[in-house]
Design an enzyme around this catalytic site. Structure first.
Site, short mmCIF file in Angstrom:
data_model
loop_
_atom_site.label_atom_id
_atom_site.label_comp_id
_atom_site.label_asym_id
_atom_site.label_seq_id
_atom_site.Cartn_x
_atom_site.Cartn_y
_atom_site.Cartn_z
N TRP A 1 -13.82 48.21 12.76
CA TRP A 1 -14.16 48.00 14.16
C TRP A 1 -15.59 48.48 14.40
CZ3 TRP A 1 -10.42 46.62 18.21
CH2 TRP A 1 -9.19 46.21 17.68
N TYR B 1 -10.12 42.05 18.37
CA TYR B 1 -9.70 42.53 17.05
C TYR B 1 -10.90 42.65 16.13
CZ TYR B 1 -4.76 41.85 18.28
OH TYR B 1 -3.53 41.93 18.87
N GLY C 1 2.27 42.13 11.54
CA GLY C 1 0.90 42.62 11.51
C GLY C 1 0.49 43.18 10.17
#
Length: 326
Positions: free
Chosen positions: A17, A51, A288
């Site tokens: 991220w 995301y 996920g």
């Protein structure tokens, strides 16, 4: 396009991220996820504009572009409505925090960004990621209707909304809300416990929006379950619980899941997913993981080949909760 009975969550694609660019290796990883999903019978992929700060969509879009004709074989959904720190967030105690924005301008801008990164001209489903208290439901509803009318999205839904919020939003729309994505798993059991702990002190501590499953059964948005594999705690991952009692419950549940997998001739992952799918509301799990091996392990659940008996279903529930039902 078949409806989304089981989806692959793509939050883990695209690296960290951070602001680092998407690499060729990350595009290859996205391609491997796609190939593993298709081989296992999974054709729907779940994204969000936030995301890995958009990199998950970018990596997936580049992998999609390398596979001509694939777009017509898969379902794509993404989410909008959250601003991350550094992207218009707010300051508190010297730190930047995220916020929500479901204004018409932001929803449209977010969708346009997702379409560009995914390299497609439409989404099959667009979800509003979290409720934004400052956006009037009527205004948001008109925005979603317009996006469908323009052909930019095929269907619309929400994520992390209560039944009351769904009803109020739906009241001002012509298009039906088809999805409400909520946390549901054998570990996050509020989705089923909210209905049986009514009139108990324990029920007051359940955060799942009571009535969401009943709303789905009545023809409202279908519940998609994010976190459906419970981070692998019942299908091979060592327990990370710091509380000894919780760790013991997880280990006991994992042993029972493994035993059921052997009895049914399937994998622990498919048993955990079948537990969700057994409910009459037909929860659609979101898997996920970016591991091709774990995606392959979900094939029996994707095909509907695992059928838990009532006794097996209740045994897993009681074992995971570590105590009797009221």
């Amino acid at each position: 396009m078949r409806r989304a009975d089981l989806l692959v969550g793509c939050m883990g694609l695209g690296g960290g991220w951070d602001a680092e660019p998407v690499t060729d290796e990350q595009v290859e990883q996205a391609g491997a996820v796609v190939e593993a999903a298709l081989a296992a019978g999974l054709t729907w992929f779940d994204h969000a504009d936030i995301y890995t700060r958009g990199k998950a969509e970018e990596a997936f879009g580049r992998a999609l572009a390398e596979r001509p004709g694939l777009r017509e074989r898969i379902g794509l959904q993404s989410k909008c409505g959250i601003l991350l720190p550094g992207e218009g967030g707010v300051m508190c105690s010297g730190e930047t925090h995220g916020r929500y924005d479901s204004s018409p301008e932001h929803v449209r801008r977010s969708l346009e960004g997702s379409l560009a990164r995914l390299r497609t001209d439409h989404l099959d489903v667009l979800l509003v990621h979290r409720p934004d208290p400052l956006t009037h439901p009527g205004e948001l509803g008109r925005t979603l209707d317009a996006l469908v009318a323009e052909g930019l999205v095929r269907q619309v839904g929400v994520s992390n909304h209560s039944p009351a919020q769904v009803d109020r939003l739906q009241a001002g729309m012509s298009e039906p809300l088809v999805v409400n994505q909520l946390e549901t798993s054998l570990a996050a059991r509020g989705w089923v416990e909210s209905g049986v702990l009514v009139n108990t002190d324990e029920g007051a501590r359940v955060g799942f929006p009571h009535g969401a499953l009943e709303q789905a059964l009545a023809g409202g948005p279908r519940v998609q379950g994010w976190g459906a594999l419970a981070q692998g705690r019942y299908s091979g991952r060592a327990s990370s619980a710091t509380d000894p009692l919780e760790a013991a419950r997880e280990e006991q549940t994992a042993r029972r899941v493994a035993a059921l997998a052997a009895e049914h001739g399937t994998t622990p992952e498919s048993i955990v997913l079948a537990w969700l799918q057994r409910h009459p509301a037909r929860v659609a799990p979101v898997v996920g993981t970016t591991s091709p091996q774990r995606i392959a392990a979900c094939a029996d659940a994707a095909a509907g080949r695992v059928h838990l008996s009532r006794a097996e279903w209740y045994e897993l529930w009681v074992t995971a909760r570590g105590g009797p039902l009221p």
